[in-house]
Design an enzyme around this catalytic site. Structure first.
Site, PDB file in Angstrom:
ATOM      1  N   GLN A  29      -2.149   4.031 -12.727  1.00  0.00           N
ATOM      2  CA  GLN A  29      -0.842   4.730 -13.085  1.00  0.00           C
ATOM      3  C   GLN A  29      -0.676   4.824 -14.613  1.00  0.00           C
ATOM      4  OE1 GLN A  29       1.266   1.632 -10.231  1.00  0.00           O
ATOM      5  NE2 GLN A  29       2.673   3.527 -10.267  1.00  0.00           N
TER       6      GLN A  29
ATOM      7  N   HIS B 152      -5.198  -3.238  -7.808  1.00  0.00           N
ATOM      8  CA  HIS B 152      -3.869  -2.572  -8.112  1.00  0.00           C
ATOM      9  C   HIS B 152      -4.122  -1.051  -7.373  1.00  0.00           C
ATOM     10  CE1 HIS B 152       0.314  -2.590  -9.530  1.00  0.00           C
ATOM     11  NE2 HIS B 152       0.377  -1.562  -8.706  1.00  0.00           N
TER      12      HIS B 152
ATOM     13  N   ASN C 136      -2.739  -6.633  -5.719  1.00  0.00           N
ATOM     14  CA  ASN C 136      -1.226  -6.269  -5.590  1.00  0.00           C
ATOM     15  C   ASN C 136      -1.045  -5.677  -4.339  1.00  0.00           C
ATOM     16  OD1 ASN C 136       1.163  -5.338  -7.168  1.00  0.00           O
ATOM     17  ND2 ASN C 136       0.353  -3.419  -6.411  1.00  0.00           N
ATOM     18  N   GLU C 137       0.212  -6.469  -3.671  1.00  0.00           N
ATOM     19  CA  GLU C 137       0.935  -5.719  -2.660  1.00  0.00           C
ATOM     20  C   GLU C 137      -0.148  -5.306  -1.367  1.00  0.00           C
ATOM     21  OE1 GLU C 137       3.162  -2.505  -3.507  1.00  0.00           O
ATOM     22  OE2 GLU C 137       4.843  -3.501  -4.857  1.00  0.00           O
TER      23      GLU C 137
ATOM     24  N   ASN D 230       7.270  -8.603  -5.532  1.00  0.00           N
ATOM     25  CA  ASN D 230       7.592  -7.239  -5.930  1.00  0.00           C
ATOM     26  C   ASN D 230       8.854  -7.107  -5.085  1.00  0.00           C
ATOM     27  OD1 ASN D 230       5.681  -7.260  -7.596  1.00  0.00           O
ATOM     28  ND2 ASN D 230       4.462  -5.725  -6.607  1.00  0.00           N
TER      29      ASN D 230
ATOM     30  N   GLU E 141       7.308  -7.428 -10.100  1.00  0.00           N
ATOM     31  CA  GLU E 141       7.894  -6.325 -10.188  1.00  0.00           C
ATOM     32  C   GLU E 141       9.404  -6.143  -9.723  1.00  0.00           C
ATOM     33  OE1 GLU E 141       5.744  -2.874  -8.402  1.00  0.00           O
ATOM     34  OE2 GLU E 141       3.780  -3.893  -8.895  1.00  0.00           O
TER      35      GLU E 141
ATOM     36  N   SER F 196       3.529   7.840 -10.365  1.00  0.00           N
ATOM     37  CA  SER F 196       3.785   7.204  -9.305  1.00  0.00           C
ATOM     38  C   SER F 196       3.149   7.748  -7.956  1.00  0.00           C
ATOM     39  CB  SER F 196       5.495   7.411  -8.925  1.00  0.00           C
ATOM     40  OG  SER F 196       5.793   6.881  -7.734  1.00  0.00           O
ATOM     41  N   TRP F 197       2.399   6.812  -7.277  1.00  0.00           N
ATOM     42  CA  TRP F 197       1.518   7.228  -6.207  1.00  0.00           C
ATOM     43  C   TRP F 197       1.732   8.341  -5.378  1.00  0.00           C
ATOM     44  CZ3 TRP F 197      -2.723   4.374  -7.652  1.00  0.00           C
ATOM     45  CH2 TRP F 197      -2.372   3.142  -8.176  1.00  0.00           C
TER      46      TRP F 197
ATOM     47  N   LYS G 293       9.515  10.482 -10.720  1.00  0.00           N
ATOM     48  CA  LYS G 293      10.223   9.192 -10.620  1.00  0.00           C
ATOM     49  C   LYS G 293       9.988   8.328 -11.587  1.00  0.00           C
ATOM     50  CE  LYS G 293      10.938   5.985  -6.621  1.00  0.00           C
ATOM     51  NZ  LYS G 293      10.451   5.413  -5.372  1.00  0.00           N
TER      52      LYS G 293
ATOM     53  N   TYR H 172      10.382   4.962 -14.104  1.00  0.00           N
ATOM     54  CA  TYR H 172      10.865   3.455 -13.990  1.00  0.00           C
ATOM     55  C   TYR H 172      10.954   2.926 -15.549  1.00  0.00           C
ATOM     56  CZ  TYR H 172      10.305   2.800  -8.907  1.00  0.00           C
ATOM     57  OH  TYR H 172      10.247   2.875  -7.474  1.00  0.00           O
TER      58      TYR H 172
END
Ligand code: BGP
Length: 468
Positions: free
Chosen positions: A18, A115, A159-160, A297, A375, A429-430, A436, A438
């Site tokens: 990212q 990630h 990650n996630e 997150n 996150e 952002s994916w 978007k 942050y």
């Protein structure tokens, strides 16, 4: 100002794909996103915020604003361009330079190994549905432990896993874009649990100094009413998004009631039960005893109602309020409550959800001694005002209200030890591209100029106050 313990870590977070850009530079291998985004034609990960070249500027900003802990990730395909086999020395050298620069600026790296950026070769061989990939991931992790052990102390395996499995296999928003493949989703979740476990076990066997954990995205799930049918829908949603992964990584087992819910979701979707072997379960159990921390997150909570129709998931990837639909067959439908504010991406703002999740982890996984919020943050469309400033007061309010929840649960005895704002700087952002934002730092993606938003100044003060 919020009262946080003196040793509480206040950091920020980033991820390689990212931020780095330079996707075709210095021998980097392609990843699953490259082709997917090219075909989609909306945006690409080049140049993102050009972190590959701009990291010295970012680290200086980080230092100047008092941030001494930063989450970064290692792009697997910079080290092994095809995921395994030959090592790319330029990629290896890049991360040595990066960690050195962090250290020179007094910044502690928290490093994620995966990630969302699976090398394309492995992706085309079945990705996380192919157990072979787990073995390659362990080799990559072992290489990093060996290579960077003197520079890195805090390691994050994956990650996630939930976002990966769900968005790759159910919502179709991550490559390969499959929709409503619940069997694939759960099977992948199991292999992600296994991959995490094996990497933890490997880390311990290598006796590498440091700590290791996993990062879960938790969307706290509530039934939208007291009705039994809504309660059941919420339970199913929670198993699908949270519990299967929490149990797999933190308990190291799946109890019969959990598997019954998985089976019921699959049955309602006319899909086969997943495969899990005893040998794999033994690996999960061994790793669960050795995890040092869990990262959470958290962005929003879900209010769920029962739903009997076919799956219908429409993703809001543009920031057009009210454009999303989230209904899953055999699970439930998400409801937007009128009394809650939502972001332009239809994410309800609900800080209590973070507190409830932290309490839940502490209560249900009592072996977990340390929790980081890895996150949390607010995505917004933003541009500098006529004075060139970004007065992101909503973001400050968002972060503050979530940190207040954190302070509350700490006072109740929940071992939360740190918080990382997503994100340090604006980035790609994916599923939303570049509108978007942050970041604590605004990035002009044309010039790559950085400037602190109001939130960066507020965060700096918060950090300074904590140290008093
Ligand atoms: C998490 C990811 C991050 C980041 C964040 C915001 O799921 O770990 O990589 O992207 O969410 O999500 P989004 O960019 O979709 O708003």
């Amino acid at each position: 100002m919020i009262q946080l313990p003196k040793d509480f870590v206040l950091g920020a977070a980033t991820a390689a794909y990212q931020t780095e850009g330079a996707t075709k530079i210095d021998g980097k291998g392609r990843v699953l996103w490259d082709d997917f985004l090219e075909k989609q034609g909306r945006f690409s990960a080049d140049p993102a915020c050009d972190f590959y070249n701009q990291y010295p500027v970012d680290f200086k900003n980080c230092r100047d604003f008092g941030i001494t802990s930063l989450r970064v990730s290692i792009a697997w395909s910079r080290i092994f361009p095809t995921g395994y086999g030959e090592v790319e020395p330029r990629g290896v050298a890049f991360y040595h330079r990066l960690f050195k620069e962090m250290r020179c600026n007094g910044i502690e790296p928290y490093v994620t190994l995966h990630h969302f950026d699976t090398p394309e070769t492995l992706f085309s061989e079945g990705d996380w549905l192919n157990k072979e990939m787990v073995a390659h991931f362990v080799d990559f992790a072992a290489f990093c432990f060996e290579e960077y052990q003197e520079e890195v102390y805090h390691w994050i395996t994956i990650n996630e896993p939930t976002t990966l499995a769900k968005q790759q296999r159910i919502t179709g928003t991550f490559p390969p874009g499959e929709k409503y493949q619940f069997n694939h989703c759960f099977q992948q979740q199991h292999y992600l649990n296994l991959a995490h476990a094996r990497v933890v076990n490997q880390f311990r066997e290598m006796n590498i100094p440091g700590e290791i954990g996993v990062v879960h995205a938790i969307q706290t799930v509530y039934p939208n009413s007291d009705k039994e049918s809504d309660r059941l829908a919420a339970q199913r949603q929670d198993v699908l998004e949270n519990k299967f992964l929490l149990d797999g990584t933190l308990k190291g087992s799946y109890d019969p009631e959990l598997l019954e819910v998985v089976e019921a979701i699959l049955k309602d979707n006319h899909q086969d039960m997943i495969r899990v072997t005893q040998e794999e379960l033994d690996e999960l159990a061994k790793a669960a005893e050795k995890v040092d921390f869990v990262g959470v997150n958290y962005y929003y909570s879900k209010f769920v109602e029962s739903y009997d129709g076919p799956s219908e998931f429409i993703h809001n990837g543009t920031g057009t309020k009210g454009s999303s639909t989230r209904k899953l067959a055999g699970v439930g439908q998400e409801v937007l409550r009128e009394e809650l504010r939502t972001t332009d991406w239809d994410w309800p703002i609900y800080p209590q959800g973070l507190g409830d999740t932290l309490r839940r982890i502490h209560a249900e996984y009592s072996n977990v001694e340390k929790i980081y919020i890895t996150e949390n943050g607010l995505g917004k469309k933003e541009a500098p005002d006529e004075n060139g400033e970004i007065l992101d007061l909503e973001r400050i309010d968002y972060i503050e209200s979530h940190l207040e929840e954190v302070a509350k649960v700490i006072s109740e005895g929940v071992p939360v030890k740190g918080y990382f704002v997503w994100s340090f700087q604006d980035m790609f952002s994916w599923t939303n591209g570049y509108n978007k934002r942050y970041g604590l730092f605004y990035v002009d993606f044309e010039t790559q100029e950085r400037r602190p938003k109001k939130s960066a100044c507020w965060y700096k003060e918060l950090i300074a106050n904590k140290k008093k």
